[in-house]
Motif scaffolding. Structure first.
Motif, PDB file in Angstrom:
ATOM      1  N   GLU A  52      -2.805   6.520   1.994  1.00  0.00           N
ATOM      2  CA  GLU A  52      -3.167   5.136   2.302  1.00  0.00           C
ATOM      3  C   GLU A  52      -4.588   5.101   2.853  1.00  0.00           C
ATOM      4  O   GLU A  52      -5.345   4.166   2.599  1.00  0.00           O
ATOM      5  CB  GLU A  52      -2.183   4.572   3.336  1.00  0.00           C
ATOM      6  CG  GLU A  52      -0.750   4.545   2.820  1.00  0.00           C
ATOM      7  CD  GLU A  52       0.230   3.942   3.822  1.00  0.00           C
ATOM      8  OE1 GLU A  52      -0.221   3.382   4.835  1.00  0.00           O
ATOM      9  OE2 GLU A  52       1.449   4.028   3.578  1.00  0.00           O
ATOM     10  N   ARG A  71      -7.496   2.637   1.459  1.00  0.00           N
ATOM     11  CA  ARG A  71      -8.225   1.688   2.307  1.00  0.00           C
ATOM     12  C   ARG A  71      -9.721   1.988   2.284  1.00  0.00           C
ATOM     13  O   ARG A  71     -10.563   1.076   2.318  1.00  0.00           O
ATOM     14  CB  ARG A  71      -7.711   1.773   3.755  1.00  0.00           C
ATOM     15  CG  ARG A  71      -6.298   1.264   3.907  1.00  0.00           C
ATOM     16  CD  ARG A  71      -5.942   1.003   5.368  1.00  0.00           C
ATOM     17  NE  ARG A  71      -4.508   0.749   5.528  1.00  0.00           N
ATOM     18  CZ  ARG A  71      -3.634   1.666   5.942  1.00  0.00           C
ATOM     19  NH1 ARG A  71      -4.039   2.876   6.262  1.00  0.00           N
ATOM     20  NH2 ARG A  71      -2.364   1.358   6.046  1.00  0.00           N
ATOM     21  N   SER A  94       0.458   4.130  -2.775  1.00  0.00           N
ATOM     22  CA  SER A  94       0.236   5.513  -2.376  1.00  0.00           C
ATOM     23  C   SER A  94       1.188   6.450  -3.124  1.00  0.00           C
ATOM     24  O   SER A  94       0.782   7.482  -3.655  1.00  0.00           O
ATOM     25  CB  SER A  94       0.436   5.646  -0.867  1.00  0.00           C
ATOM     26  OG  SER A  94       0.423   6.993  -0.480  1.00  0.00           O
ATOM     27  N   TYR A 139      -1.429  -5.136  -3.961  1.00  0.00           N
ATOM     28  CA  TYR A 139      -2.133  -4.655  -5.154  1.00  0.00           C
ATOM     29  C   TYR A 139      -1.401  -5.025  -6.432  1.00  0.00           C
ATOM     30  O   TYR A 139      -0.190  -5.216  -6.434  1.00  0.00           O
ATOM     31  CB  TYR A 139      -2.260  -3.140  -5.080  1.00  0.00           C
ATOM     32  CG  TYR A 139      -2.978  -2.648  -3.839  1.00  0.00           C
ATOM     33  CD1 TYR A 139      -4.340  -2.364  -3.861  1.00  0.00           C
ATOM     34  CD2 TYR A 139      -2.297  -2.487  -2.638  1.00  0.00           C
ATOM     35  CE1 TYR A 139      -5.000  -1.926  -2.728  1.00  0.00           C
ATOM     36  CE2 TYR A 139      -2.955  -2.051  -1.492  1.00  0.00           C
ATOM     37  CZ  TYR A 139      -4.306  -1.779  -1.542  1.00  0.00           C
ATOM     38  OH  TYR A 139      -4.953  -1.360  -0.416  1.00  0.00           O
ATOM     39  N   ILE A 183       0.811  -1.217   0.000  1.00  0.00           N
ATOM     40  CA  ILE A 183       0.000   0.000   0.000  1.00  0.00           C
ATOM     41  C   ILE A 183       0.849   1.274   0.000  1.00  0.00           C
ATOM     42  O   ILE A 183       0.452   2.284  -0.591  1.00  0.00           O
ATOM     43  CB  ILE A 183      -0.975  -0.009   1.199  1.00  0.00           C
ATOM     44  CG1 ILE A 183      -2.038   1.068   1.020  1.00  0.00           C
ATOM     45  CG2 ILE A 183      -0.224   0.163   2.511  1.00  0.00           C
ATOM     46  CD1 ILE A 183      -3.214   0.933   1.963  1.00  0.00           C
ATOM     47  N   ARG A 204      -2.073  -5.821   2.756  1.00  0.00           N
ATOM     48  CA  ARG A 204      -2.717  -5.683   1.444  1.00  0.00           C
ATOM     49  C   ARG A 204      -1.681  -5.693   0.323  1.00  0.00           C
ATOM     50  O   ARG A 204      -0.636  -5.056   0.447  1.00  0.00           O
ATOM     51  CB  ARG A 204      -3.488  -4.367   1.378  1.00  0.00           C
ATOM     52  CG  ARG A 204      -4.697  -4.278   2.292  1.00  0.00           C
ATOM     53  CD  ARG A 204      -5.213  -2.852   2.327  1.00  0.00           C
ATOM     54  NE  ARG A 204      -6.426  -2.707   3.118  1.00  0.00           N
ATOM     55  CZ  ARG A 204      -6.439  -2.576   4.434  1.00  0.00           C
ATOM     56  NH1 ARG A 204      -5.304  -2.579   5.116  1.00  0.00           N
ATOM     57  NH2 ARG A 204      -7.592  -2.439   5.075  1.00  0.00           N
TER      58      ARG A 204
END
Lengths: 94, 94
Positions: free
Chosen positions: B27, B31, B20, B51, B16, B49
């Motif tokens: 962040e 979220r 960002s 991505y 994350i 998390r």
DNA sequence: CGTGTAAGGAATTCTGACACG
DNA sequence: CGTGTAAGGAATTCTGACACG
């Protein structure tokens, strides 16, 4: 055809922990291969290593060679040879 | 042609913090968009998390819409519509 | 509704070193 | 040579909550 935009394959965004899980080798080994100049992660401001999918492919290759008993020194030699070949194409001597 | 191997674009490996930096949003926002079901990161065993580049593209899209004043609720609606269209192609009623 | 922030804990990563061989 | 490990510090991420509006 020859020039290509940098794809996701070359974006260095993967942490060493994930690389370790994906490749199956330890972080220690990954750092050692960097020390031997076989792989070149990016560093964040803080100093954390970041790898690309391309780096992972290269690592897979290194792992295979290591399993065949090839030493890191030799792997590095092959790498340099490849670079020279590429240079030859850029600055071809006639 | 229709079936394609999962490319690097869909591998969820980015933290994350990097997302960002890449997208330019906080962040907290990232979220929150997940809470609103606009984006779906993977979770590691520990709960972190992760991505994909595809997620980042989707985020860019969300950011643009938010700047245009579109609410997360509406963005979600559009998402569901798209899904239904895709479903329609799979289970087409005659 | 969408986002900021402080809080405390848990897991990550880093370096330099010692170890074995 | 290649890899394991313990050590201590620094930065990351997580959740639930309170705040403003």
């Amino acid at each position: 055809m020859s020039v290509q935009a940098i794809s996701y394959k070359d974006k260095k965004v993967i942490s060493i922990g994930d690389v370790s899980k994906i490749t199956g080798i330890t972080e220690r080994q990954i750092r050692y291969y960097e020390e031997r100049e076989l792989i070149f992660p990016k560093r964040t401001e803080r100093g954390t290593r970041k790898y690309s999918f391309g780096d992972i492919e290269r690592l897979m290759d290194i792992i295979e060679k290591r399993e065949d008993g090839v030493q890191t020194f030799e792997i590095r030699q092959d790498l340099l040879k490849k670079e020279r070949r590429l240079d030859g194409k850029k600055f071809q001597v006639i």
